[in-house]
Design an enzyme around this catalytic site. Structure first.
Site, mmCIF file in Angstrom:
data_model
loop_
_atom_site.group_PDB
_atom_site.id
_atom_site.type_symbol
_atom_site.label_atom_id
_atom_site.label_comp_id
_atom_site.label_asym_id
_atom_site.label_seq_id
_atom_site.Cartn_x
_atom_site.Cartn_y
_atom_site.Cartn_z
ATOM 1 N N TYR A 153 -2.247 -0.113 10.058
ATOM 2 C CA TYR A 153 -2.170 -1.113 8.711
ATOM 3 C C TYR A 153 -0.969 -0.468 7.982
ATOM 4 C CZ TYR A 153 -3.859 -1.474 3.918
ATOM 5 O OH TYR A 153 -4.285 -1.738 2.648
ATOM 6 N N SER A 213 1.078 -1.270 0.025
ATOM 7 C CA SER A 213 0.140 0.014 -0.013
ATOM 8 C C SER A 213 0.908 1.434 0.096
ATOM 9 C CB SER A 213 -0.862 0.039 1.084
ATOM 10 O OG SER A 213 -1.755 1.206 1.395
#
Length: 245
Positions: free
Chosen positions: A154, A140
């Site tokens: 995250y 990501s």
């Protein structure tokens, strides 16, 4: 691997980026095993789309953070043949907010799914792979942006995916196996609703240099390129697909 039957495992293959990847790979002639955690109906719908494109495809329920379930997933794939590809995609954010306000059980689960799960899946996949195989991990843009006030936990897990990609690529290069990653930015998937903010992609679109959120199919194109024969010298790379962020 031109001329070789391709059998690719896609974790988190039922929805979002995983589903887009499955459709794209099916169109390129991959046979598929789609791992999913909960939504059997979505996984079967994706499998039906892959079959319509000419692929052989099955679904298999597996929690990637459980090593026994990971083994069961790959055992099921081995019944069909040699695994030649892995898209290590399963992931979740589960919560949006400052880290100090994020429950400990959420922090643990996010790291288990996004990092521990990816490590376990890659570990088992490599037991079944031979020369010419390839892994694409889904990281990501948060891994380098940090995602403050949203999901630092995250982002930290995805930074681990980048390290996994670089280290593992060097470790298995001598076996003729490539390991790369894609790092999507803000993409229109169900992950935002799962974290309690279904409008997040639209809300953040103005901050993306290209002026919009990405689409799952755009990420799937990058995954297919890294997994295929077009870039045989690329390994240990993290390809950003984030609209300029």
């Amino acid at each position: 691997m031109t001329g070789v039957t391709r059998l690719t495992v896609v974790t988190g293959g039922g929805r979002g980026i995983g589903a887009a990847v499955a459709r794209r790979l099916a169109a390129e002639g991959h046979d598929l095993v789609l791992g999913y955690a909960r939504d059997a109906d979505a996984a079967e719908a994706t499998a039906d789309a892959a079959r319509a494109a000419g692929a052989t495809c099955r679904t298999f329920r597996a929690d990637v953070s459980d090593p026994e379930e990971v083994d069961a997933l790959f055992d099921a794939a081995a019944e069909w043949g040699q695994v030649t590809g892995l898209v290590n995609n399963a992931g979740a954010t589960l919560h949006i907010g400052d880290l100090v306000d994020t429950p400990v059980d959420v922090v643990r689960r996010v790291i288990e799914v996004n990092l521990t799960g990816a490590v376990l899946v890659a570990r088992r996949a490599l037991r079944d792979m031979d020369r010419g195989a390839a892994i694409v991990n889904v990281s990501s843009a948060a891994a380098t942006l940090g995602a403050p006030h949203e999901y630092v936990h995250y982002a930290a897990a995805k930074a681990g995916i980048d390290a996994l990609t670089v280290g593992l690529a060097a470790e298995v290069a001598g076996r003729g196996i490539r390991v790369n990653a894609v790092a999507p930015g803000t993409v229109r998937t169900e992950i935002h609703a799962g974290a309690g903010d279904p409008g997040r992609a639209d809300r953040l679109a103005a901050g993306v240099p290209l002026g919009r959120a990405g689409e799952p199919d755009e990420v799937a194109e990058a995954v297919a390129w890294l997994l295929g024969d077009a870039c045989p010298f690329a390994t240990g790379a993290v390809l950003r697909v984030a609209g300029g962020r």
